[in-house]
Design a protein around this motif. Structure first.
Motif, PDB file in Angstrom:
ATOM      1  N   ILE A 145       0.943  -1.153  -0.078  1.00 57.27           N
ATOM      2  CA  ILE A 145      -0.023  -0.027   0.160  1.00 57.27           C
ATOM      3  C   ILE A 145       0.858   1.301   0.223  1.00 57.27           C
ATOM      4  N   THR A 146       0.561   2.011  -1.120  1.00 60.57           N
ATOM      5  CA  THR A 146       1.472   3.118  -1.174  1.00 60.57           C
ATOM      6  C   THR A 146       0.877   4.467  -1.723  1.00 60.57           C
ATOM      7  N   PRO A 147       1.156   5.565  -1.531  1.00 58.58           N
ATOM      8  CA  PRO A 147       0.357   6.743  -1.846  1.00 58.58           C
ATOM      9  C   PRO A 147       0.120   6.754  -3.524  1.00 58.58           C
ATOM     10  N   PHE A 148       1.162   6.337  -4.276  1.00 60.60           N
ATOM     11  CA  PHE A 148       0.845   6.355  -5.745  1.00 60.60           C
ATOM     12  C   PHE A 148       1.104   5.305  -6.495  1.00 60.60           C
TER      13      PHE A 148
ATOM     14  N   ASP B 290       4.972   2.068  -9.649  1.00 55.99           N
ATOM     15  CA  ASP B 290       5.751   2.665 -10.636  1.00 55.99           C
ATOM     16  C   ASP B 290       4.863   3.973 -11.018  1.00 55.99           C
ATOM     17  N   GLY B 291       5.496   4.793 -12.052  1.00 60.38           N
ATOM     18  CA  GLY B 291       4.749   5.696 -12.478  1.00 60.38           C
ATOM     19  C   GLY B 291       5.459   6.982 -12.190  1.00 60.38           C
ATOM     20  N   PRO B 292       5.381   8.146 -12.713  1.00 60.12           N
ATOM     21  CA  PRO B 292       5.999   9.287 -12.405  1.00 60.12           C
ATOM     22  C   PRO B 292       5.857   9.809 -10.953  1.00 60.12           C
ATOM     23  N   TRP B 293       4.856   9.383 -10.227  1.00 62.82           N
ATOM     24  CA  TRP B 293       4.404   9.636  -8.778  1.00 62.82           C
ATOM     25  C   TRP B 293       5.125   9.032  -7.964  1.00 62.82           C
ATOM     26  N   ALA B 294       5.700   7.682  -8.344  1.00 61.66           N
ATOM     27  CA  ALA B 294       5.450   6.396  -7.439  1.00 61.66           C
ATOM     28  C   ALA B 294       6.423   6.757  -6.200  1.00 61.66           C
ATOM     29  N   ARG B 295       7.480   7.857  -6.269  1.00 61.31           N
ATOM     30  CA  ARG B 295       8.222   8.080  -5.357  1.00 61.31           C
ATOM     31  C   ARG B 295       8.075   9.427  -4.485  1.00 61.31           C
TER      32      ARG B 295
ATOM     33  N   ALA C  44       3.292  11.534   0.791  1.00 63.67           N
ATOM     34  CA  ALA C  44       1.848  12.073   0.724  1.00 63.67           C
ATOM     35  C   ALA C  44       1.617  11.889   2.036  1.00 63.67           C
ATOM     36  N   THR C  45       0.621  12.774   2.631  1.00 68.20           N
ATOM     37  CA  THR C  45      -0.226  12.553   4.079  1.00 68.20           C
ATOM     38  C   THR C  45      -1.633  12.051   3.479  1.00 68.20           C
ATOM     39  N   ASP C  46      -2.453  11.756   4.281  1.00 70.97           N
ATOM     40  CA  ASP C  46      -3.671  11.652   4.189  1.00 70.97           C
ATOM     41  C   ASP C  46      -4.603  12.796   3.481  1.00 70.97           C
ATOM     42  N   LEU C  47      -4.045  13.915   3.978  1.00 75.32           N
ATOM     43  CA  LEU C  47      -4.722  15.261   3.552  1.00 75.32           C
ATOM     44  C   LEU C  47      -4.184  15.634   2.042  1.00 75.32           C
ATOM     45  N   VAL C  48      -3.071  15.218   1.823  1.00 74.81           N
ATOM     46  CA  VAL C  48      -2.353  15.514   0.161  1.00 74.81           C
ATOM     47  C   VAL C  48      -3.021  14.347  -0.476  1.00 74.81           C
TER      48      VAL C  48
ATOM     49  N   GLN D 182       0.555 -13.855  -5.629  1.00 77.59           N
ATOM     50  CA  GLN D 182       0.978 -12.831  -6.445  1.00 77.59           C
ATOM     51  C   GLN D 182       0.985 -11.409  -5.653  1.00 77.59           C
ATOM     52  N   PHE D 183       1.599 -10.654  -6.444  1.00 74.96           N
ATOM     53  CA  PHE D 183       1.861  -9.361  -5.854  1.00 74.96           C
ATOM     54  C   PHE D 183       0.551  -8.377  -6.004  1.00 74.96           C
ATOM     55  N   VAL D 184       0.223  -7.568  -5.040  1.00 75.18           N
ATOM     56  CA  VAL D 184      -0.810  -6.895  -5.255  1.00 75.18           C
ATOM     57  C   VAL D 184      -0.499  -5.193  -4.918  1.00 75.18           C
ATOM     58  N   ASP D 185      -0.583  -4.595  -6.005  1.00 77.85           N
ATOM     59  CA  ASP D 185      -0.076  -3.006  -5.873  1.00 77.85           C
ATOM     60  C   ASP D 185      -1.035  -2.272  -5.741  1.00 77.85           C
ATOM     61  N   CYS D 186      -1.383  -1.563  -4.300  1.00 77.03           N
ATOM     62  CA  CYS D 186      -2.609  -0.819  -4.077  1.00 77.03           C
ATOM     63  C   CYS D 186      -2.145   0.642  -4.055  1.00 77.03           C
ATOM     64  N   SER D 187      -2.481   1.533  -4.812  1.00 84.10           N
ATOM     65  CA  SER D 187      -2.222   3.094  -4.765  1.00 84.10           C
ATOM     66  C   SER D 187      -3.513   3.599  -4.309  1.00 84.10           C
ATOM     67  N   VAL D 188      -3.348   4.428  -3.082  1.00 88.58           N
ATOM     68  CA  VAL D 188      -4.294   4.949  -2.432  1.00 88.58           C
ATOM     69  C   VAL D 188      -4.983   6.077  -3.314  1.00 88.58           C
ATOM     70  N   HIS D 189      -4.000   6.710  -4.229  1.00 86.71           N
ATOM     71  CA  HIS D 189      -4.407   7.817  -5.106  1.00 86.71           C
ATOM     72  C   HIS D 189      -5.542   7.227  -6.248  1.00 86.71           C
ATOM     73  N   GLU D 190      -5.253   6.058  -6.543  1.00 89.11           N
ATOM     74  CA  GLU D 190      -6.085   5.399  -7.508  1.00 89.11           C
ATOM     75  C   GLU D 190      -7.502   5.012  -6.786  1.00 89.11           C
TER      76      GLU D 190
END
Length: 406
Positions: free
Chosen positions: A126-129, A132-137, A140-144, A201-209
């Motif tokens: 579970i990551t903010p973005f 991979d992708g241009p924002w991956a690194r 972010a806080t919850d507010l952001v 398998q690997f589950v990639d969870c983006s909070v942003h999405e």
């Protein structure tokens, strides 16, 4: 009775962002081991604290988000800690982590290394973005997360209530909790796949999405009409102003009114109620017979007139009377309640919703916290253990899972 996920072993390495996912699995019966650094998870430092005294075992938020987990302390900066980590994930069914992309892999402790030893492993990051992708690194806080995901754009006030007011954040880490809900859905789907194939398998969870997929009307309006919605007080954002949903009652409390007489049967009951007390005399006119004319947000004069009469009617009655009377007539009406009013409402107690949780400083004097969010007929939700003290179960888990003595 066993929980729905009894028998599953989960390793969780999460701070404030991902900890709710582990709780959801643990509360359904999974054996969740929370792996923490020597100083403890960052979540242990988030208040409020018992008696306002900070401490690693006194965070009330940590108590709630970490029920039904065991705490193991490992220092991944040391060879022994790294070796124990790989042994634990090798014995696990599921791993949940919310570190930066590549953080564990750079130490040789990530999914690829673990899956080579344990091919049935389900690993959820579970990551903010996302990974991979241009924002991956990006950080972010919850507010952001709520801001960039689009949810904040839809929350705020009418101009006449607060002219020039900015977007408003929904409090309570709603963005991170949304991400955790989606993460658990992904984990459960991966479990179904593993049951059929034996493959993890690997589950990639983006909070942003996750947040962006829950912005309701904003994205459809933009996709179809290139129109931005406007923020409104206590109701859905919309492309144009709609009638209010919040009305102050005679006792000064607020009621929330979602729709009035959306079908003809309930409209008849509403009319009789209002007219019996001298309100809405014009409602017998044929122009009010068409349900679409009565619906808010369509710009009809009938909907505007209904809202005006509703405001007058509510101002002459107590909030509970309006709430109960509306519900009796199958209207989705409610009262805006304070926390203490919710705690005192017998509905929660009658449902057995609250649970008593003890911890440091409240031994023998538990605090009341929310309990089961759903009921299972055969595999009930259960509070089996309170949130763990830091490192409380290190020796126990290493012996139980790995057969090792400390």
């Amino acid at each position: 009775m066993r929980g729905a996920l009894s028998g599953l072993r989960v390793v969780e390495r999460c701070g404030t962002m991902g900890q709710y996912a582990g709780k959801l699995l643990g509360d359904m019966g999974a054996d969740v081991v929370k792996v923490e650094p020597p100083g403890g998870s960052e979540a242990r430092g988030v208040g409020p604290f018992v008696d306002d005294v900070p401490g690693p075992n006194r965070s009330l938020g940590f108590w709630y988000f970490n029920t039904n987990k065991r705490s193991v302390v490992l220092d991944l900066g040391e060879a022994g800690g790294r070796e124990a980590w790989m042994a634990l994930v090798g014995a696990a069914d599921i791993v949940i982590e919310d570190g930066r992309p590549g953080e564990l892999s750079n130490l040789g402790l990530g999914y690829e290394e673990a899956a080579a030893r344990n091919p049935g492993l389900i690993w959820c990051a579970i990551t903010p973005f996302g990974q991979d992708g241009p924002w991956a690194r990006f950080e972010a806080t919850d507010l952001v997360s709520l801001a960039l995901g689009g949810a904040m754009m839809m929350n705020g006030y009418d101009a006449e209530d607060a002219e020039g007011a900015p977007p408003i954040r929904g409090h309570g880490d709603q963005g991170w909790l949304t991400g955790c809900h989606y993460a658990v859905q992904g984990i459960l789907a991966a479990l179904l796949w593993r049951d059929r194939t034996g493959e993890g398998q690997f589950v990639d969870c983006s909070v942003h999405e996750a947040i962006s997929s829950t912005t309701e009307v904003a994205l459809p309006y933009w996709f179809t009409k290139r129109v931005d919605v406007i923020r409104q007080t206590g109701r859905h954002a919309a492309a144009a102003p709609t009638e209010r949903w919040l009305y102050r009652a005679a006792d000064g409390r607020w009621t929330l009114i979602f729709g009035v007489g959306r079908d003809n049967a309930s409209w008849k009951q509403i009319k009789e109620w209002f007219q019996g007390e001298g309100f809405g005399r014009q409602f017998d006119e044929p122009r009010f017979d068409e349900p679409l004319n009565r619906q808010v947000g369509r710009g009809s004069p009938e909907a505007a007139e209904i809202a005006m009469e509703l405001e007058r009617f509510i101002a002459a009655h107590g909030a509970e009377e309006v709430y109960r009377g509306g519900q009796e007539r199958r209207q989705a009406w409610g009262v805006v309640r304070s926390p203490e009013e919710n705690l005192a409402d017998p509905h929660w107690s009658d449902r057995g919703f609250w649970v008593a949780v003890e911890g440091e400083g409240r031994e023998g004097s538990p605090v009341r916290m929310p309990g089961a969010p759903y009921r299972f007929g055969a595999t009930p939700w259960a509070l089996r253990r309170p949130a763990p003290k830091l490192g409380e179960h290190t020796a126990e888990v290493l012996k139980e899972w790995l057969g090792r003595e400390m």
